[in-house]
Design a protein around this motif. Sequence first.
Motif, mmCIF file in Angstrom:
data_model
loop_
_atom_site.group_PDB
_atom_site.id
_atom_site.type_symbol
_atom_site.label_atom_id
_atom_site.label_comp_id
_atom_site.label_asym_id
_atom_site.label_seq_id
_atom_site.Cartn_x
_atom_site.Cartn_y
_atom_site.Cartn_z
ATOM 1 N N ALA A 1 36.893 41.139 38.347
ATOM 2 C CA ALA A 1 38.002 42.019 38.732
ATOM 3 C C ALA A 1 38.545 42.741 37.510
ATOM 4 C CB ALA A 1 39.122 41.221 39.394
ATOM 5 N N PHE A 2 39.020 43.953 37.739
ATOM 6 C CA PHE A 2 39.790 44.694 36.739
ATOM 7 C C PHE A 2 41.218 44.159 36.807
ATOM 8 C CE2 PHE A 2 36.463 47.515 38.344
ATOM 9 C CZ PHE A 2 35.883 47.999 37.181
ATOM 10 N N THR B 1 48.276 42.953 38.145
ATOM 11 C CA THR B 1 47.519 43.985 38.856
ATOM 12 C C THR B 1 46.054 43.569 38.862
ATOM 13 O OG1 THR B 1 49.054 45.704 38.134
ATOM 14 C CG2 THR B 1 46.878 46.419 38.895
ATOM 15 N N VAL B 2 45.499 43.380 40.040
ATOM 16 C CA VAL B 2 44.136 42.852 40.179
ATOM 17 C C VAL B 2 43.346 43.718 41.151
ATOM 18 C CG1 VAL B 2 42.738 40.859 40.860
ATOM 19 C CG2 VAL B 2 44.941 40.492 39.729
ATOM 20 N N VAL B 3 42.222 44.264 40.685
ATOM 21 C CA VAL B 3 41.348 45.068 41.533
ATOM 22 C C VAL B 3 39.951 44.430 41.510
ATOM 23 C CG1 VAL B 3 40.339 47.334 41.942
ATOM 24 C CG2 VAL B 3 42.670 47.150 41.061
ATOM 25 N N PRO B 4 39.603 43.682 42.558
ATOM 26 C CA PRO B 4 38.315 42.984 42.571
ATOM 27 C C PRO B 4 37.121 43.933 42.704
ATOM 28 C CG PRO B 4 39.869 41.994 44.121
ATOM 29 C CD PRO B 4 40.432 43.323 43.717
ATOM 30 N N MET B 5 35.992 43.489 42.200
ATOM 31 C CA MET B 5 34.723 44.205 42.354
ATOM 32 C C MET B 5 33.929 43.565 43.487
ATOM 33 S SD MET B 5 33.553 44.734 38.391
ATOM 34 C CE MET B 5 34.804 44.567 37.112
ATOM 35 N N ILE C 1 39.887 51.942 35.305
ATOM 36 C CA ILE C 1 40.519 51.233 34.189
ATOM 37 C C ILE C 1 41.892 51.820 33.867
ATOM 38 C CG2 ILE C 1 40.339 50.774 31.708
ATOM 39 C CD1 ILE C 1 37.335 50.412 32.112
ATOM 40 N N VAL C 2 41.994 53.137 33.783
ATOM 41 C CA VAL C 2 43.278 53.760 33.461
ATOM 42 C C VAL C 2 44.318 53.459 34.544
ATOM 43 C CG1 VAL C 2 44.467 55.966 33.154
ATOM 44 C CG2 VAL C 2 42.283 55.553 32.004
ATOM 45 N N SER C 3 43.898 53.489 35.801
ATOM 46 C CA SER C 3 44.827 53.178 36.893
ATOM 47 C C SER C 3 45.335 51.749 36.788
ATOM 48 C CB SER C 3 44.139 53.389 38.247
ATOM 49 O OG SER C 3 43.829 54.744 38.455
ATOM 50 N N VAL C 4 44.435 50.814 36.497
ATOM 51 C CA VAL C 4 44.842 49.410 36.364
ATOM 52 C C VAL C 4 45.791 49.245 35.186
ATOM 53 C CG1 VAL C 4 43.991 47.097 35.809
ATOM 54 C CG2 VAL C 4 42.810 48.465 37.520
#
Length: 432
Positions: free
Chosen positions: A197-198, A203-207, A308-311
């Motif tokens: 995840a990012f 703030t967590v955005v999984p792949m 990446i920038v959003s995270v």
Amino acid sequence: MKVLVIGKGGREHAICWKFAQSPNVTEVIAAPGSDGMRSVARCVPIEEHEADDLLTFSAEENIGLVVIGPEAPLVNGLADRFTEAGIRVFGPSQKAAQVEGSKEFAKILMKKHAIPTGDYAVFTELDRAKDYVRKHGAPIVIKADGLAAGKGVVVAMTETEAFKALEDMLDSKQFGEAGARVVIEEYVAGEECSLMAFVHGETVVPMVVAQDHKRAFEGDRGPNTGGMGAYSPVPHLNEKTIAEAEEQILRRMAKAMSEEGCPFTGILYAGLMITEKGPKVIEFNARFGDPETQVVLPRLKTPLDDVIVSVLNGEEKEILWAEEACLGVVLASEGYPDGYEKGQVLDSNLLKSEEGQLFFHAGTKNTEAGWVTNGGRVGIVTSLANTLEQAKSAAYNDLARVKLDGLFYRSDIGNRAISPVTAGASSISKTK
């Protein structure tokens, strides 16, 4: 925006390759990079540990984003140096990187914050460690506490194997200081997979999920390696299980690290075992996995820098993933992960990829004699296709048409998961 990727392996090649596709990235630079990465990045001769030179270069080049690939510079505090200099970096602090740098640190956090994982004990004395094994029996898992390039793990099926592993680490110092402390873990059975995840704070955005093959030889035999192949998706794992892992493991760990005063920024990698009682953590890493990166990033349709920038801005961005499957087979030097020779000339056909096929360089070098091997894992032959079966066929067909003297690969990558994957429009992985 200029992007600097620090590292020189197959993982970093894949990261540079993905950044190079972004319309917002004006230049991709790799430090030190490799000959194989020159088609997608400008390589500069600055090593991962040369922090002062990296900082000076980044300031002079007006680098907009730094991504640190390998674990060692993260554990040594390289991300902190960039942060202190006011240069935007995507990588954990030295304190947060302990989630990979110390298996004991990760276990303590997991137990305290109810993140599912196996029982464990930590030892520095050989006799006490052996007593623990006698008490609990085999199978059992022996791990060097520190960094060991993915090789400091022994899944001991007998007490004799466990004793040998303990002697190698605590007595013979096979892994140096990394093995001066050992973590003995409960053997957890199930289906293994990798979920990255990012992350930035909470703030967590999984792949998408992937599955790696750690053992050197077919049928999951032989010593553990840095990885002999991978594929994504993993169709025999259901969406409910993956969602459970995202919530109970990735998000819970990100929150735990923030609460403990070591908030995580970067790629949080969870090595999971899907058991009868649900997913359990077998390891955390503080960076992109290798070779999982080489099969996950080809499926990423959203520009990597956008994610990446959003995270980093605290946004849980929607990620667009291709429905196609991706499978990669690692080509390694004979003798890997132990002793191996360098300088084996590679068949030029290996580097001629057809549509949907890629070769990510890991241990190669371009010489007057042509491309030669320069490491244990030479590269990964990767194929993107409508189904895993088609991706597997394409990757192995690619390998079948080249001469591989002095090299080897596993012929069973993806065997357990071969099943149709729906082709067509891309899907959206939406996080909460």
